[in-house]
Design a protein around this motif. Sequence first.
Motif, PDB file in Angstrom:
ATOM      1  N   ARG A 459       1.026  -1.455  -0.216  1.00 47.63           N
ATOM      2  CA  ARG A 459      -0.106  -0.501  -0.007  1.00 47.63           C
ATOM      3  C   ARG A 459       1.143   0.963  -0.361  1.00 47.63           C
ATOM      4  O   ARG A 459       0.364   2.468  -0.852  1.00 47.63           O
ATOM      5  N   LEU A 460       2.140   1.258   0.528  1.00 50.94           N
ATOM      6  CA  LEU A 460       2.693   2.519   0.359  1.00 50.94           C
ATOM      7  C   LEU A 460       3.537   2.598   0.242  1.00 50.94           C
ATOM      8  O   LEU A 460       3.628   3.945  -0.829  1.00 50.94           O
ATOM      9  N   ILE A 461       3.520   1.782  -1.127  1.00 49.81           N
ATOM     10  CA  ILE A 461       4.977   2.585  -2.145  1.00 49.81           C
ATOM     11  C   ILE A 461       3.797   2.073  -3.216  1.00 49.81           C
ATOM     12  O   ILE A 461       4.201   3.212  -4.002  1.00 49.81           O
ATOM     13  N   GLY A 462       2.474   1.816  -3.204  1.00 48.49           N
ATOM     14  CA  GLY A 462       1.846   1.792  -4.432  1.00 48.49           C
ATOM     15  C   GLY A 462       1.385   3.936  -4.006  1.00 48.49           C
ATOM     16  O   GLY A 462       0.218   3.436  -5.130  1.00 48.49           O
ATOM     17  N   ARG A 466       8.675   5.804  -1.239  1.00 47.48           N
ATOM     18  CA  ARG A 466       9.839   5.535  -1.770  1.00 47.48           C
ATOM     19  C   ARG A 466      10.875   4.310  -0.243  1.00 47.48           C
ATOM     20  O   ARG A 466      10.654   5.869   0.502  1.00 47.48           O
ATOM     21  N   LEU A 467      10.703   3.486   0.037  1.00 47.04           N
ATOM     22  CA  LEU A 467      10.959   2.982   1.617  1.00 47.04           C
ATOM     23  C   LEU A 467      11.338   1.718   1.449  1.00 47.04           C
ATOM     24  O   LEU A 467      10.634   0.758  -0.179  1.00 47.04           O
ATOM     25  N   ALA A 468      12.451   1.193   1.297  1.00 48.41           N
ATOM     26  CA  ALA A 468      13.473   0.057   1.128  1.00 48.41           C
ATOM     27  C   ALA A 468      12.760  -1.302   2.219  1.00 48.41           C
ATOM     28  O   ALA A 468      12.355  -0.664   3.200  1.00 48.41           O
ATOM     29  N   ALA A 510      23.604   1.808   0.538  1.00 47.06           N
ATOM     30  CA  ALA A 510      22.944   0.543   0.099  1.00 47.06           C
ATOM     31  C   ALA A 510      21.366   0.948   0.392  1.00 47.06           C
ATOM     32  O   ALA A 510      20.436   0.682  -0.725  1.00 47.06           O
ATOM     33  N   VAL A 511      20.619   0.912   1.435  1.00 49.24           N
ATOM     34  CA  VAL A 511      19.513   0.853   2.202  1.00 49.24           C
ATOM     35  C   VAL A 511      19.099   2.008   1.648  1.00 49.24           C
ATOM     36  O   VAL A 511      17.997   1.468   0.891  1.00 49.24           O
ATOM     37  N   ARG A 512      19.276   2.894   1.941  1.00 47.78           N
ATOM     38  CA  ARG A 512      18.990   4.334   1.790  1.00 47.78           C
ATOM     39  C   ARG A 512      18.302   3.885   0.769  1.00 47.78           C
ATOM     40  O   ARG A 512      17.195   4.988  -0.308  1.00 47.78           O
ATOM     41  N   ALA A 513      19.603   3.452  -0.267  1.00 51.50           N
ATOM     42  CA  ALA A 513      19.113   3.495  -2.569  1.00 51.50           C
ATOM     43  C   ALA A 513      18.000   2.120  -2.555  1.00 51.50           C
ATOM     44  O   ALA A 513      18.025   2.757  -3.089  1.00 51.50           O
ATOM     45  N   GLY A 514      17.109   2.109  -1.365  1.00 51.73           N
ATOM     46  CA  GLY A 514      16.821   0.853  -2.270  1.00 51.73           C
ATOM     47  C   GLY A 514      17.204  -0.437  -2.797  1.00 51.73           C
ATOM     48  O   GLY A 514      16.845  -1.438  -3.796  1.00 51.73           O
ATOM     49  N   ARG A 515      18.847  -0.629  -2.559  1.00 51.60           N
ATOM     50  CA  ARG A 515      19.139  -1.389  -3.163  1.00 51.60           C
ATOM     51  C   ARG A 515      18.864  -3.164  -1.832  1.00 51.60           C
ATOM     52  O   ARG A 515      20.458  -3.119  -1.526  1.00 51.60           O
TER      53      ARG A 515
END
Length: 684
Positions: A459-462, A466-468, A510-515
Motif C-alpha cells: 500500500r505504501l509504495i503504491g 519510496r521505502l526500502a 545501499a539501504v537508503r538507495a533501496g538496493r
Amino acid sequence: MKFFARRRVLPAGLFDRFWRLVVEAVAVSRPGESHDRLGAYRAEPDYDRVLRDTLDGELPRHLAAVRVGPEEVRLEGAPRTVLVPPRPNRRARNSLRWTRRLPFVTPAEPQPRPQSGRGGERMSLLIDSRREEACMVSVNETQRRLDPGGAWLVEVDHDSSVMVDGVRIELDTLLRPAQAARLRLVAGMPCRWSVTSEDGSGWFPRDTPNRYDYHGRPYFHGDDLVLDVPAVPLTITVARGMEYGEATVELEPRPGEERLVELAPRRIYDAAARGWYGGDMHVHLNWAGDLVGVPADAAAAQHGEDLHVLNLLAGNVSGRRVYDREALEHWTDVDLPWSDATHVARMGVEYRNDLLGHIYAFAPRAAPGRYHTGFAGDADWPPNADGLRELRGLGALVGYSHPFRTPIADGDPPKGIVSPVWRNCAARELVADVALGLVDSLDVLTHASIPSTAAVYRRLIGAGNRLAVTAGTDAMISFTRSDNQSNPPGWARVYAQVEGALTARSFAAAVRAGRTFATTGPWLELSVAGHGPGHVLQAREGQRVRVTATAVGPEVAAVRIRTAEGVRAGAARLAAEPGRAPDEPLTVTADLTMDASTYVVAEVLCDQHPRTLTSTGYALTSPVYVEVDGRRVARREDVVWCLEWLDLLEELVRQHGRLAGAYQFGDHVSLLEQARAVYRSRLS
C-alpha cells in the motif's frame, strides 16, 4: 514483563490462546468495560493460572508439573538425562542418591555435581492445584498459599525442595542417569551446533548459555569445542546461517571416550562474492530475559551465523531503564571489536512508543537525547517524527521495526489495524512519517506478521512512497527460550548491494538507495530491463519491459513478480522434486506492458523447512520504480487508503493518547496534516 517467564515455557502455537484467555479474565473482573479498553488491563490476571489453562493438561518437554488433586499429589514430566560419573565399585553404582548438597555420592568418595540434559539448566515446574480448598506450597525457602484451583510457575534445580502441605515431592523420579562421554566438535570455521540425545535433551559446552531456537532445537556457536555428553545415541547438526545448508551425523560414544567430530555445512550461495551483504537491523544484547548477554555472546553469534552486519540496539522495555545504554555510549560511531572486513557490528538504538510504533537506528554518530515516549507516566509526545529527525541528524539509518501483528490482507481497510487501542507496538505513525520522507526502510521481515507487513508495504509504495525493504528479527541474546526471539541473530536478513568495501556507512547508503531484498533464507534477484532494486526506470506508455526474478534455496516453492496491479507472473516448484540440489535456481521471466507508472518487486513463497526459523518463509525485494512519461507512481486506491489511515490515527490519539495538554495533541494533528497534504497532492 510478566509474560516473559511464561513465554519461556509456552509453545509458540499457543500464544494467541494465552492472550485470549487473559482478555477473557479481564472481562470477568471488569464487567461492563468496553472491548477496546480491555487490553489496558492485561497485566491484572493471574498469569500462572492462565498458563495452566492454556496448556489444558498438555506439557511441553521442557516443563514438568506437580498436579495437586483432591486425593493425591503426583509429579508429571518427561524424564531428563543426567550424566553420572564412572563408579569405582558396584556398591557405589548402586548407591545413587540425589541430595541437596551432594547430588551423587558414595560412602567413600564424593562425586562432582552431575550435568543435566540441559547443560545445568534449571527446570521449569508448574504447580497445578485442582483442589477446592487452599493448600500450602513451599519451594526451597519460599512458601506460598495456593488458592483453590490456583497455579504457580517456578524454576527449580533437580535437588530443590518442593513440598505440598508438608509432603516432599521427589524430583529425582524425573532423572535418567547415563554414563558420560565427551565430544570435540570441529568445522574449520565458526558455526552453529546442535547436539541432541534420543530423548530430545540438548547438550552444551560448559559455561555456555543453553539456547533454543523457534523449533525448540538446542544450539550454541563456535569451533573446536569440547562438551560432555551421555554415552547414548546422539544427533549432531552443524549450520552457519542462511547461506549454508546443514550437515548431520549420528553416533553413540562409549562411556569415558572422547570422540572427534569433524563436520562442516555446505555453502548454498555466497552473497559477499556478488557484492551483497546481509544484515539484521534489530538485535538486542540485553532486553530483560533470563541471563545477561555479554559482548562475547554477540561476537560468537555473528561469526557463527556468518552475519555480515549486526545492529545491536539499546532500548527500554516497560519503564525508563534503557538496556545497554552504556554500551551505546561507550562504542558510539565505532565498529565493535570483533568486526572485520566482512563482518561489521555496531551499537544502535531502538526508539520506542507502544502506541505509535518502534524505530530502529543503525550507526548513529552519537547517542540520542530521547530513547522513548509513553512509558512510566510519560506522555505520548512528541510524535515519533521528532525522534526520527534527531536520529537522522545523527547520521543514522532509520526504519520501523516489527510493524504489524494483526492479520491483514490486500483488500482490508485500515480500520482493523489502527483502531485497536492495545499498545501493541504497531507502526501506526509510519504512514505519516514515510510520506514526509523521514523513514528509510520498513522491516517487512520480522518476528511479527510477515504477510500483514508485506500487505501494508505494498500500500505504501503504491501510494508513491519510496521505502526500502529490510529485516529486523528482534533476536534477544539475553533470552534462551522464547519463540523467535531466542533464535540466533540473522535468521531473517536484509541483503544490500554495497558499493566498494563493506562499512557501516556503505551498508547504510545501499539501504537508503533501496538496493535491497529481505529473506528468511532464499537468495533472490530481480532485474527490470537490466536494472535491480532501487532503480527508477523511465518508460513510455505502452512500452514493454522484460522482468526476471530468480530464487535459490531448498525451501523455495514459488517465485512471483508483482506490480501495483498485483501478481503479474510466477513460477512454482513441485513440492517434492527428488534429487534437486539446494542451490538449483527457480526463475520466472515476463514481458510487462507499462500502461501507467508502477513499481515492480519480486517475492518468494516457501515450503516449510527446518532452516526457516519462523512460521512463514518468505523473501521480498525492494521495488524498481517505473515512471511512465515522468509521472511518479500514485495508485489512487492506495493513496485514499493512506488518507483513511491518517484520519483513524488522529481519532485514536485524541481518544487514547496519554497527553499533557491540547498543545501536545496539536503537534500530532500538525504532523498528520502535513502528511495529508502530501497524499492529497498525489491524487492529482
